[in-house]
Design an enzyme around this catalytic site. Structure first.
Site, PDB file in Angstrom:
ATOM      1  N   LYS A  21       0.832  -1.212   0.000  1.00 35.35           N
ATOM      2  CA  LYS A  21       0.000   0.000   0.000  1.00 35.35           C
ATOM      3  C   LYS A  21       0.868   1.266   0.000  1.00 35.35           C
ATOM      4  O   LYS A  21       0.620   2.190  -0.759  1.00 35.35           O
ATOM      5  CB  LYS A  21      -0.912   0.035   1.235  1.00 35.35           C
ATOM      6  CG  LYS A  21      -1.917  -1.091   1.304  1.00 35.35           C
ATOM      7  CD  LYS A  21      -2.897  -0.906   2.455  1.00 35.35           C
ATOM      8  CE  LYS A  21      -2.282  -0.993   3.836  1.00 35.35           C
ATOM      9  NZ  LYS A  21      -1.786  -2.322   4.222  1.00 35.35           N
ATOM     10  N   ARG A  99      -9.585   0.379   8.954  1.00 37.36           N
ATOM     11  CA  ARG A  99      -9.227  -1.000   9.278  1.00 37.36           C
ATOM     12  C   ARG A  99     -10.396  -1.703   9.933  1.00 37.36           C
ATOM     13  O   ARG A  99     -10.428  -2.924  10.008  1.00 37.36           O
ATOM     14  CB  ARG A  99      -8.027  -1.024  10.194  1.00 37.36           C
ATOM     15  CG  ARG A  99      -6.730  -1.081   9.345  1.00 37.36           C
ATOM     16  CD  ARG A  99      -5.601  -0.926  10.154  1.00 37.36           C
ATOM     17  NE  ARG A  99      -4.388  -1.573   9.954  1.00 37.36           N
ATOM     18  CZ  ARG A  99      -3.305  -0.969   9.468  1.00 37.36           C
ATOM     19  NH1 ARG A  99      -3.375   0.221   8.953  1.00 37.36           N
ATOM     20  NH2 ARG A  99      -2.163  -1.585   9.456  1.00 37.36           N
ATOM     21  N   ARG A 139      11.206  -7.618   5.098  1.00 33.84           N
ATOM     22  CA  ARG A 139      11.436  -6.186   4.880  1.00 33.84           C
ATOM     23  C   ARG A 139      12.198  -5.589   6.073  1.00 33.84           C
ATOM     24  O   ARG A 139      12.234  -6.152   7.158  1.00 33.84           O
ATOM     25  CB  ARG A 139      10.132  -5.440   4.614  1.00 33.84           C
ATOM     26  CG  ARG A 139       9.295  -5.178   5.837  1.00 33.84           C
ATOM     27  CD  ARG A 139       8.071  -4.377   5.478  1.00 33.84           C
ATOM     28  NE  ARG A 139       7.220  -4.149   6.628  1.00 33.84           N
ATOM     29  CZ  ARG A 139       6.053  -3.530   6.588  1.00 33.84           C
ATOM     30  NH1 ARG A 139       5.575  -3.114   5.432  1.00 33.84           N
ATOM     31  NH2 ARG A 139       5.333  -3.353   7.670  1.00 33.84           N
ATOM     32  N   ARG A 171      11.126  -4.152  11.697  1.00 32.58           N
ATOM     33  CA  ARG A 171      10.219  -3.306  12.464  1.00 32.58           C
ATOM     34  C   ARG A 171       9.685  -4.131  13.633  1.00 32.58           C
ATOM     35  O   ARG A 171       9.460  -5.331  13.486  1.00 32.58           O
ATOM     36  CB  ARG A 171       9.067  -2.879  11.540  1.00 32.58           C
ATOM     37  CG  ARG A 171       8.580  -1.482  11.828  1.00 32.58           C
ATOM     38  CD  ARG A 171       7.682  -1.001  10.730  1.00 32.58           C
ATOM     39  NE  ARG A 171       6.310  -1.465  10.905  1.00 32.58           N
ATOM     40  CZ  ARG A 171       5.305  -1.046  10.148  1.00 32.58           C
ATOM     41  NH1 ARG A 171       5.517  -0.179   9.170  1.00 32.58           N
ATOM     42  NH2 ARG A 171       4.099  -1.488  10.349  1.00 32.58           N
ATOM     43  N   ARG A 182      -1.718  -9.232  13.265  1.00 33.44           N
ATOM     44  CA  ARG A 182      -2.160  -8.239  12.276  1.00 33.44           C
ATOM     45  C   ARG A 182      -2.984  -8.902  11.163  1.00 33.44           C
ATOM     46  O   ARG A 182      -3.958  -8.330  10.669  1.00 33.44           O
ATOM     47  CB  ARG A 182      -0.955  -7.493  11.697  1.00 33.44           C
ATOM     48  CG  ARG A 182      -0.318  -6.552  12.733  1.00 33.44           C
ATOM     49  CD  ARG A 182       1.115  -6.241  12.409  1.00 33.44           C
ATOM     50  NE  ARG A 182       1.258  -5.328  11.295  1.00 33.44           N
ATOM     51  CZ  ARG A 182       2.388  -5.161  10.616  1.00 33.44           C
ATOM     52  NH1 ARG A 182       3.466  -5.863  10.930  1.00 33.44           N
ATOM     53  NH2 ARG A 182       2.448  -4.311   9.628  1.00 33.44           N
TER      54      ARG A 182
HETATM   55  P1  AMP Z   1       0.954   0.107   9.370  1.00 32.32           P
HETATM   56  O1  AMP Z   1       2.173   0.947   9.341  1.00 32.32           O
HETATM   57  O2  AMP Z   1      -0.133   0.611   8.471  1.00 32.32           O
HETATM   58  O3  AMP Z   1       1.245  -1.361   9.133  1.00 32.32           O
HETATM   59  O4  AMP Z   1       0.354   0.216  10.858  1.00 32.32           O
HETATM   60  C1  AMP Z   1       1.108  -0.177  11.964  1.00 32.32           C
HETATM   61  C2  AMP Z   1       0.222  -0.383  13.170  1.00 32.32           C
HETATM   62  O5  AMP Z   1      -0.441   0.842  13.509  1.00 32.32           O
HETATM   63  C3  AMP Z   1      -0.925  -1.386  12.995  1.00 32.32           C
HETATM   64  O6  AMP Z   1      -0.500  -2.715  13.207  1.00 32.32           O
HETATM   65  C4  AMP Z   1      -1.892  -0.914  14.078  1.00 32.32           C
HETATM   66  O7  AMP Z   1      -1.413  -1.283  15.371  1.00 32.32           O
HETATM   67  C5  AMP Z   1      -1.775   0.591  13.976  1.00 32.32           C
HETATM   68  N1  AMP Z   1      -2.720   1.184  12.999  1.00 32.32           N
HETATM   69  C6  AMP Z   1      -2.382   1.774  11.816  1.00 32.32           C
HETATM   70  N2  AMP Z   1      -3.451   2.255  11.197  1.00 32.32           N
HETATM   71  C7  AMP Z   1      -4.522   1.974  11.988  1.00 32.32           C
HETATM   72  C8  AMP Z   1      -5.908   2.212  11.872  1.00 32.32           C
HETATM   73  N3  AMP Z   1      -6.432   2.832  10.820  1.00 32.32           N
HETATM   74  N4  AMP Z   1      -6.721   1.768  12.868  1.00 32.32           N
HETATM   75  C9  AMP Z   1      -6.202   1.149  13.952  1.00 32.32           C
HETATM   76  N5  AMP Z   1      -4.898   0.885  14.128  1.00 32.32           N
HETATM   77  C10 AMP Z   1      -4.048   1.295  13.152  1.00 32.32           C
END
Ligand code: AMP
Length: 225
Positions: A21, A99, A139, A171, A182
């Site tokens: 994404k 989400r 990654r 990460r 996740r």
């Molecule tokens: P990402 O970088 O998009 O993979 O997000 C990393 C983490 O941030 C996720 O595993 C969630 O813990 C939190 N997170 C990111 N976006 C959201 C969202 N829209 N709603 C809830 N938690 C989020």
């Protein structure tokens, strides 16, 4: 894009973790000169404040759990308010938001609130759990500048960031247990979001198991329809 004259293009990017994404968001941003709102980035930025919520976000995110909607809602509103004050924008990309169903409804509510003439597209980049798991474990992220180095199938185990020379690490939430969590969250919570956009006729489904260029080509093709 048909019938989109003078309308803001609003792209909602959906997909399991590791589906690409962020990479596609950057390409779309450049192509259509869009603003970028990435929920993960905004949350990581918010953590740095080191206050109660900042510290709690680190715990929740490291476990791969979702952040509650009231926190998300505040962050999203602050960002949209800023966008509304910009003199001219072509549109924006929401990467990683919606989400859960509540967030999708919240996004619709806020888009109405800000009265943008809009062309909203929800793009789902689809990959399997296996693929997601493989990509995330491979990654890396730069410890110094936070640049995410995706695994693109020809991973040469780089040790230093190509931008700043900082050390590359996994990460914290790219550890197997957090990835599993996740992926579970995606299955249980994000699937209803996908159905929501599908019912509204706004969903575009793209095969994410292709090269970055081919995924992008498919997205552009679908946006033209
Ligand atoms: P990402 O970088 O998009 O993979 O997000 C990393 C983490 O941030 C996720 O595993 C969630 O813990 C939190 N997170 C990111 N976006 C959201 C969202 N829209 N709603 C809830 N938690 C989020």
């Amino acid at each position: 894009m048909k019938g989109s004259k003078n309308k803001k293009l609003i792209v909602i990017l959906l997909g399991p973790p590791g589906s690409g994404k962020g990479t596609q968001a950057k390409l779309l941003q450049k192509k259509f000169k869009l603003e970028y709102l990435g929920s993960g980035d905004i949350l990581r930025q918010r953590r740095k404040r080191g206050d109660f919520t900042g510290k709690k976000l680190i715990k929740v995110m490291t476990r791969g759990e979702l952040v509650p909607s009231f926190v998300i809602s505040k962050l999203l509103t602050d960002k949209l308010e800023k966008l509304k004050n910009l003199p001219k924008i072509n549109g924006f990309i929401l990467d990683g938001w919606a989400r859960i169903l509540t967030e999708a409804e919240l996004i619709d509510e806020s888009l109405d609130w800000y009265e943008w003439q809009k062309n909203v597209k929800a793009i789902l980049i689809d990959i399997s759990d296996r693929e997601s798991f493989d990509r995330l474990t491979k990654r890396r992220i730069c410890k110094d500048c936070g640049r995410l180095i995706p695994w693109v199938g020809e991973f040469k185990s780089p040790r230093r960031c190509d931008k700043c020379g900082g050390p590359l690490v996994s990460r914290a939430d790219d550890k197997p247990r957090a990835i599993k969590k996740r992926l579970e969250e995606f299955k249980e919570e994000t699937k209803p979001v996908i159905d929501y956009y599908k019912k509204q006729g706004r969903l575009i489904k793209i095969n994410g198991k292709q090269s970055i260029e081919d995924v992008f080509k498919d997205i552009l093709k679908a946006l033209k329809k």
